[in-house]
Design a protein around this motif. Structure first.
Motif, short mmCIF file in Angstrom:
data_model
loop_
_atom_site.label_atom_id
_atom_site.label_comp_id
_atom_site.label_asym_id
_atom_site.label_seq_id
_atom_site.Cartn_x
_atom_site.Cartn_y
_atom_site.Cartn_z
N ALA A 189 0.84 -1.21 0.00
CA ALA A 189 0.00 0.00 0.00
C ALA A 189 0.86 1.25 0.00
N ALA A 190 1.92 1.25 0.80
CA ALA A 190 2.83 2.40 0.83
C ALA A 190 3.56 2.54 -0.51
N PHE A 191 3.96 1.42 -1.08
CA PHE A 191 4.67 1.45 -2.36
C PHE A 191 3.75 1.99 -3.47
N SER A 192 2.47 1.61 -3.43
CA SER A 192 1.53 2.00 -4.48
C SER A 192 1.24 3.50 -4.48
N GLU A 193 1.54 4.20 -3.40
CA GLU A 193 1.36 5.65 -3.37
C GLU A 193 2.38 6.37 -4.23
N VAL A 194 3.44 5.66 -4.61
CA VAL A 194 4.52 6.27 -5.39
C VAL A 194 4.70 5.58 -6.74
N HIS A 195 4.54 4.26 -6.76
CA HIS A 195 4.81 3.49 -7.97
C HIS A 195 3.63 2.57 -8.29
N PRO A 196 3.49 2.16 -9.57
CA PRO A 196 2.36 1.29 -9.95
C PRO A 196 2.49 -0.12 -9.39
N VAL A 197 1.35 -0.71 -9.05
CA VAL A 197 1.29 -2.06 -8.50
C VAL A 197 0.21 -2.84 -9.24
N LEU A 198 0.52 -4.07 -9.64
CA LEU A 198 -0.46 -4.96 -10.26
C LEU A 198 -0.67 -6.16 -9.37
N ALA A 199 -1.93 -6.47 -9.04
CA ALA A 199 -2.27 -7.68 -8.28
C ALA A 199 -2.87 -8.70 -9.25
N LEU A 200 -2.30 -9.89 -9.30
CA LEU A 200 -2.75 -10.93 -10.21
C LEU A 200 -3.89 -11.74 -9.61
N ASP A 201 -4.66 -12.35 -10.48
CA ASP A 201 -5.72 -13.27 -10.06
C ASP A 201 -5.32 -14.67 -10.47
N LEU A 202 -4.84 -15.44 -9.51
CA LEU A 202 -4.35 -16.79 -9.81
C LEU A 202 -5.48 -17.79 -10.04
#
Length: 416
Positions: A267-280
């Motif tokens: 969550a902290a990282f996503s405030e600065v850089h893009p994050v992708l969560a996969l659906d396994l």
């Protein structure tokens, strides 16, 4: 090459943690992921395996490969290092590995010691406490692979071996070295196969490490106990080498764990850089899931750091477990992230930040890394390393439950 101590860890992040602690103590401790990796002469060699959650016979075979491999350099003493909390299952691998080591060396009983008092992981009267709570009431109960259903490690480990596990408690050790030595002698005389020592505090840790170093027993020890043991063995004769340097270049974060800690870190990282969560749980195979992720990442590779995680939260994990089982879901996640690691490396990624012990193993294996040099413990703790040989890359291998909320962002800055 010859060395004094060979430490074989049951996962990659734990292996790196030990190597970093030894480097901080001025002891050159190369970390190998292949039994015959080439490393410079050293006093201690650390090996990373993926023995924690695989089938017991395979885990034992992996450990034996390192015992017989050239990278261990004919070590005179060996330590098998599970996690600080001896993460395992009732049919797990700690007991079988301990039995194998004792049989190969002819040294019995083996000594066992779990705990990491500095981070509030302790054992008392054989019971495991995790961050100040008995393990079955701690966040460890949510661990998808090793939830530790029984807090009594003596009883728990006894399910993994037929050779019997006896206890030397914190209360015993409070009575002094002589008392403990006499108890060890008595337990040995009556045929104890394994002796488990409480690590309730730093004094316990120091005493157990010293007793093990002075004995001929095989040692099964958590991170700080293994480090103290190695320091006792090599003493002032340890080989030291200049500290390594990080590699600069594009960075990617790969996350295969869903502990509450990493959720806050993402969550902290996503405030600065893009994050992708996969659906396994989607019907696509791992190659197709990875291909979709690569398409998303294409605009970021080389231009800015980004993160890819194999789930968003605990509910995603539960759905994946329902679809594939706990081990099946974990292996599916590892396969996807291994594919992504290779693809990113081919596209010029030079810095990898990896969260999760099993995830770290899958990424390191996928990249074909045979050996690394750990960095001494610093402000962010341990976990930093750089590969040896040509065209090096830098890595940050982080256990899922460790680190502050902004550790991923800080690690990126640290790796410049």
């Amino acid at each position: 090459m010859t060395n004094s101590v060979g430490i074989i860890a049951d996962d990659y992040t734990g292996a790196l943690m030990v190597a970093c602690y030894l480097e901080a103590a001025g002891i050159y401790a190369p970390l190998v992921f292949h039994p015959d990796a080439e490393v410079a002469e050293s006093s201690v060699v650390v090996a990373g395996t993926r023995a924690r959650t695989i089938e017991a016979a395979t885990a034992v075979s992996n450990v034996v490969e390192f015992l017989d491999g050239s990278a261990m350099g004919g070590s005179s003493r060996f330590v098998y290092k599970p996690s600080a909390s001896f993460d395992s299952t009732p049919s797990g691998n700690i007991g079988p590995v301990a039995d194998c080591l004792a049989q190969r060396t002819g040294w019995a009983p083996t000594f066992m010691a779990a705990g990491f008092p500095e981070v509030a992981i302790t054992t008392h009267l054989g019971y495991l406490f995790y961050r100040g709570k008995i393990v079955t009431a701690s966040i460890k109960r949510f661990d998808p692979l090793t939830p530790m259903p029984d807090p009594d490690l003596v009883r728990f480990l006894s399910q993994q071996t037929d050779r019997g596990v006896e206890l030397v408690s914190h209360l015993d050790m409070c009575r002094g070295r002589r008392f403990v030595e006499n108890k060890i002698s008595a337990l040995s005389s009556k045929g104890a196969g394994h002796i488990f020592f409480d690590v309730s505090d730093e004094a316990d840790l120091r005493l157990v490490a010293d007793l093990a170093a002075r004995s001929k027993s095989v040692f099964i020890a958590s991170d700080p106990v293994a480090v103290a043991f190695a320091k006792n063995i090599v003493g002032n004769s340890a080989i030291a080498r200049a500290a390594p340097r990080h590699v600069s270049g594009p960075a990617a974060v790969l996350v295969g764990t869903v502990a509450p800690v990493i959720q806050r870190q993402l969550a902290a990282f996503s405030e600065v850089h893009p994050v992708l969560a996969l659906d396994l749980t989607q019907s696509k195979n791992p190659e197709a899931i990875a291909s979709d992720a690569m398409e998303w990442a294409a605009e970021h590779v080389g231009s800015r750091p980004f993160a890819i995680a194999t789930s968003r939260d605990q509910s995603d994990v539960e759905r994946a477990h329902a679809a594939y089982g706990s081990i099946g879901a974990a292996r599916r996640a590892e396969e996807v992230l291994g594919i992504l690691a290779r693809e990113f490396r081919a596209r010029g990624i030079k810095r990898f930040l990896v969260a999760g012990g099993e995830t770290s193993g899958s990424v390191v294996s996928a990249l074909g890394i045979k050996a690394v040099r750990g960095f001494p413990e610093g402000p962010l703790g341990t976990g930093f390393c750089v590969t040896t040989g040509e065209d090096p890359i830098s890595l940050f291998l982080k256990p899922g439950k460790f680190g502050s909320d902004d550790v991923l962002l800080e690690a990126l800055d640290h790796m410049r």
